[in-house]
Write a protein that holds these residues in place. Sequence first.
Motif, mmCIF file in Angstrom:
data_model
loop_
_atom_site.group_PDB
_atom_site.id
_atom_site.type_symbol
_atom_site.label_atom_id
_atom_site.label_comp_id
_atom_site.label_asym_id
_atom_site.label_seq_id
_atom_site.Cartn_x
_atom_site.Cartn_y
_atom_site.Cartn_z
ATOM 1 N N LYS A 80 -8.592 25.637 -119.278
ATOM 2 C CA LYS A 80 -8.116 24.439 -119.973
ATOM 3 C C LYS A 80 -8.044 23.266 -118.998
ATOM 4 O O LYS A 80 -7.696 23.432 -117.834
ATOM 5 N N GLY A 81 -8.393 22.104 -119.492
ATOM 6 C CA GLY A 81 -8.292 20.922 -118.649
ATOM 7 C C GLY A 81 -9.167 19.795 -119.156
ATOM 8 O O GLY A 81 -9.915 19.938 -120.121
ATOM 9 N N ALA A 82 -9.062 18.680 -118.488
ATOM 10 C CA ALA A 82 -9.887 17.508 -118.798
ATOM 11 C C ALA A 82 -10.771 17.209 -117.599
ATOM 12 O O ALA A 82 -10.329 17.285 -116.448
ATOM 13 N N GLU A 83 -12.011 16.878 -117.893
ATOM 14 C CA GLU A 83 -12.963 16.635 -116.817
ATOM 15 C C GLU A 83 -12.617 15.357 -116.064
ATOM 16 O O GLU A 83 -12.299 14.330 -116.660
ATOM 17 N N GLY A 84 -12.690 15.441 -114.735
ATOM 18 C CA GLY A 84 -12.437 14.288 -113.879
ATOM 19 C C GLY A 84 -13.269 14.386 -112.619
ATOM 20 O O GLY A 84 -13.736 15.471 -112.243
ATOM 21 N N ASN A 85 -13.467 13.270 -111.953
ATOM 22 C CA ASN A 85 -14.330 13.230 -110.765
ATOM 23 C C ASN A 85 -13.581 12.707 -109.545
ATOM 24 O O ASN A 85 -12.668 11.877 -109.668
ATOM 25 N N THR A 86 -13.993 13.188 -108.394
ATOM 26 C CA THR A 86 -13.492 12.716 -107.101
ATOM 27 C C THR A 86 -14.679 12.290 -106.254
ATOM 28 O O THR A 86 -15.693 13.010 -106.197
ATOM 29 N N TYR A 149 -11.701 24.784 -114.563
ATOM 30 C CA TYR A 149 -11.283 23.474 -114.071
ATOM 31 C C TYR A 149 -10.507 23.646 -112.768
ATOM 32 O O TYR A 149 -9.519 24.404 -112.718
ATOM 33 N N PHE A 150 -10.939 22.948 -111.743
ATOM 34 C CA PHE A 150 -10.312 23.018 -110.433
ATOM 35 C C PHE A 150 -9.339 21.841 -110.253
ATOM 36 O O PHE A 150 -9.434 20.816 -110.941
ATOM 37 N N THR A 151 -8.467 21.986 -109.273
ATOM 38 C CA THR A 151 -7.526 20.924 -108.928
ATOM 39 C C THR A 151 -7.943 20.309 -107.598
ATOM 40 O O THR A 151 -8.033 21.019 -106.594
ATOM 41 N N PRO A 152 -8.242 18.992 -107.569
ATOM 42 C CA PRO A 152 -8.697 18.373 -106.320
ATOM 43 C C PRO A 152 -7.536 18.001 -105.395
ATOM 44 O O PRO A 152 -6.465 17.595 -105.842
ATOM 45 N N ALA A 153 -7.785 18.154 -104.107
ATOM 46 C CA ALA A 153 -6.851 17.708 -103.073
ATOM 47 C C ALA A 153 -7.665 16.998 -102.002
ATOM 48 O O ALA A 153 -8.416 17.633 -101.255
ATOM 49 N N THR A 154 -7.562 15.680 -101.964
ATOM 50 C CA THR A 154 -8.404 14.900 -101.055
ATOM 51 C C THR A 154 -7.981 15.080 -99.602
ATOM 52 O O THR A 154 -6.809 15.308 -99.289
ATOM 53 N N ASP A 155 -8.951 14.967 -98.744
ATOM 54 C CA ASP A 155 -8.739 15.054 -97.299
ATOM 55 C C ASP A 155 -9.358 13.815 -96.668
ATOM 56 O O ASP A 155 -10.382 13.880 -95.987
ATOM 57 N N GLY A 156 -8.763 12.669 -96.953
ATOM 58 C CA GLY A 156 -9.314 11.419 -96.468
ATOM 59 C C GLY A 156 -10.454 10.956 -97.350
ATOM 60 O O GLY A 156 -10.722 11.504 -98.434
ATOM 61 N N LYS A 157 -11.173 9.956 -96.881
ATOM 62 C CA LYS A 157 -12.256 9.362 -97.650
ATOM 63 C C LYS A 157 -13.477 10.271 -97.708
ATOM 64 O O LYS A 157 -14.298 10.177 -98.634
ATOM 65 N N GLY A 159 -13.566 13.808 -97.517
ATOM 66 C CA GLY A 159 -13.383 15.225 -97.778
ATOM 67 C C GLY A 159 -12.500 15.498 -98.980
ATOM 68 O O GLY A 159 -11.622 14.707 -99.327
ATOM 69 N N VAL A 160 -12.713 16.622 -99.653
ATOM 70 C CA VAL A 160 -11.893 17.048 -100.777
ATOM 71 C C VAL A 160 -11.975 18.565 -100.894
ATOM 72 O O VAL A 160 -13.015 19.166 -100.603
ATOM 73 N N THR A 161 -10.859 19.175 -101.299
ATOM 74 C CA THR A 161 -10.823 20.612 -101.560
ATOM 75 C C THR A 161 -10.552 20.819 -103.041
ATOM 76 O O THR A 161 -9.547 20.331 -103.580
ATOM 77 N N MET A 162 -11.465 21.523 -103.699
ATOM 78 C CA MET A 162 -11.314 21.857 -105.113
ATOM 79 C C MET A 162 -10.721 23.263 -105.187
ATOM 80 O O MET A 162 -11.339 24.233 -104.740
ATOM 81 N N SER A 163 -9.494 23.343 -105.762
ATOM 82 C CA SER A 163 -8.760 24.599 -105.753
ATOM 83 C C SER A 163 -8.594 25.136 -107.174
ATOM 84 O O SER A 163 -8.264 24.403 -108.102
ATOM 85 N N LEU A 164 -8.836 26.446 -107.310
ATOM 86 C CA LEU A 164 -8.693 27.125 -108.597
ATOM 87 C C LEU A 164 -7.559 28.148 -108.479
ATOM 88 O O LEU A 164 -7.746 29.220 -107.897
ATOM 89 N N PRO A 165 -6.363 27.824 -108.987
ATOM 90 C CA PRO A 165 -5.241 28.775 -108.914
ATOM 91 C C PRO A 165 -5.504 30.004 -109.769
ATOM 92 O O PRO A 165 -5.858 29.894 -110.939
ATOM 93 N N LEU A 166 -5.331 31.160 -109.170
ATOM 94 C CA LEU A 166 -5.514 32.422 -109.892
ATOM 95 C C LEU A 166 -4.407 33.380 -109.473
ATOM 96 O O LEU A 166 -4.392 33.840 -108.317
ATOM 97 N N GLY A 167 -3.496 33.666 -110.395
ATOM 98 C CA GLY A 167 -2.392 34.555 -110.073
ATOM 99 C C GLY A 167 -1.543 33.963 -108.969
ATOM 100 O O GLY A 167 -1.116 32.816 -109.022
#
Length: 640
Positions: A80-86, A149-157, A159-167
């Motif tokens: 579940k989620g809404a599409e977004g871009n980083t 759907y992943f959750t983005p966490a930016t690392d400056g201009k 870099g970005v980490t796309m994280s998928l929480p599982l359990g």
Amino acid sequence: MKDKNTLIGWVLIALVFIGFMVYSNHNAVKQAEQAKLKYTQDSILQVKADSINKIEAAKAEQKLEEEETDSTNVFFEARKGAEGNTTIENELLKLTISNKGGQIVKAELKDKTYKSQEGGNVVLFDGEDSQMEFLLNGKTDNLRTSDFYFTPATDGKDGVTMSLPLGGGSFDIAYKLTPNSYIVGIDVKANQMAGFFDVNTKKMTINWTEHMRQQEKGFSFENRYSTITYRETGDDTDELSAGGADKHEEGDDIEEPMKWIAFKTQFFSQILVADGQFKATLLDSRMEKKEIEDSTKYLKWLSTSLQTQFDPTGVNPTNLKMYLGPNKFSTLKENEAALSDKAGYDVNLDLQSIVYLGWPVIRWINRFVFLPVFDFMTGWGLNMGLVLILITLIVKFLVFPLMKKSYLSSAKMRVLKPKMDELNAKYPNKEDAMQKNQEMMQMYSEYGVSPMGGCLPMVIQMPIWIALFNFIPNAIELRGQSFLWANDLSTYDDVVQFGTNIWGIGNHLSLFCVLWCISTWVNTWISMRQQSFNAAMSPEQQQSMGCMKWFSYMMPLIFFFSFNSYSSGLNLYYFVSGLITILMMWYLRASTNDDKLLAALEKRKKERKSNPRKGMTMMERMQAMAEQQRALQEQQRNKK
């Protein structure tokens, strides 16, 4: 090129040149036919497996519906989620990464050196053009990143980490751009997910597909350079056929593991590099006919399925690198150096091999001769058309000794024409041909003249012509560079546009191609005119030369139909080369005194009689062979 032997040399060159083109086209057609047959066989197998596939698809769809409605399923929230871009970027590259699938959905080159046909930045892919997904086997559920759907966490201009929480853990895909380069690092890691994966999970599958965008004006010309290219661990770079559909599968055509794999067009590539190696299970290249007929937006549809190492404990992430940039030799070399500095990356990636420079010997000529010269001249800031003209002048200057040697050999044959006339008058009958040839070779030997002297020097030049045939169309420095009426030297110049496709010609007329064909025809006319004053020929030889004459006059027309859609830079080189050849031949003819040349030959004949050389020359060997053959024929007649 003033006698039949020199003319034969030119015809041989033309035949090799045309043969080279025909071989390339035939090979592409043959591979396309083989691929078509393979697809037909696959289709038959597919029909047989349809019932099984439908059952499996139904089961998969039912399972997906259960997962989407089952709130206890580990993937319930992730679906579940809404599409977004980083967006992340550096000085040269701008990437857009979607949280749906955690993948790169747009790659844009910021370097102002490279412009799209519309004048903006070059976009390698955008939106649904490309998809890269990671697949992993779990104990109860399999992970397919494109579904979540992943959750983005930016690392400056940059870099970005796309994280998928599982359990209690997460599946992370981290993107990091290397400063001032076209390289993006892709680190795939499992955090506290060891209990999720199957005990045998040691590999990760990467499915990568893309509709390759057309970037250049000439669709057919760009299409022939667009394919999947890969570097094997055995240090060989190979590629799928660019001439049509081609498909390689595990256990079929794929044998060695790979260091990198690339989706390549004429001037741009996306190269995925493994820190260890890839095991490819599928490489697929297709021409999407419907899309090509409806528009010229896409060139091909490329697809690959790869396996690489994966640590389910998360201790050692899977480190990938991706090059998204131009097929420029020096740029690839610089970026390869950046990759080689990283631990685990092989120093012999040879990313530059993605720039096709011809077969091994031809490639060496281009890499160690023309490429350094081209780079040196490009550094002067000259117009690229002038650079090509200067390279042409250098090439013609270097081959002038060979041309002069060829011309002098032909001139020697010309001044000996009266003696050849005497031989033809002495032996007018066909049955005397053996005796005439024997005396002719004896005469050549006495004067130190070789009938092959005008042919071999011309054939020796062939590798240079083929080298430039491969070098110029792949020189990205010509892209977007104008010269005279040509707006872009990397593609055809269309001064005359027909507005519709004409069979065999296309929708345009390339003026540089027309000029080259005219210069070729003029060279042929000069050759034929001079040949008529050369060594006397028998009626049979005259008939043979008549056929060769018409073939020679047809060559410019053949070249026109073949090269009208080629790069204007290549046609410019051939035109200037042909023009210089005309001037050189005029100079050689004007500076050669036939009387002095004949006197020199007579003097040489006397010297050879008074002081014969040790060993046998080529003509003397041919003479000896002719005498042996004649003796054998006389012996057979006596037995009868």
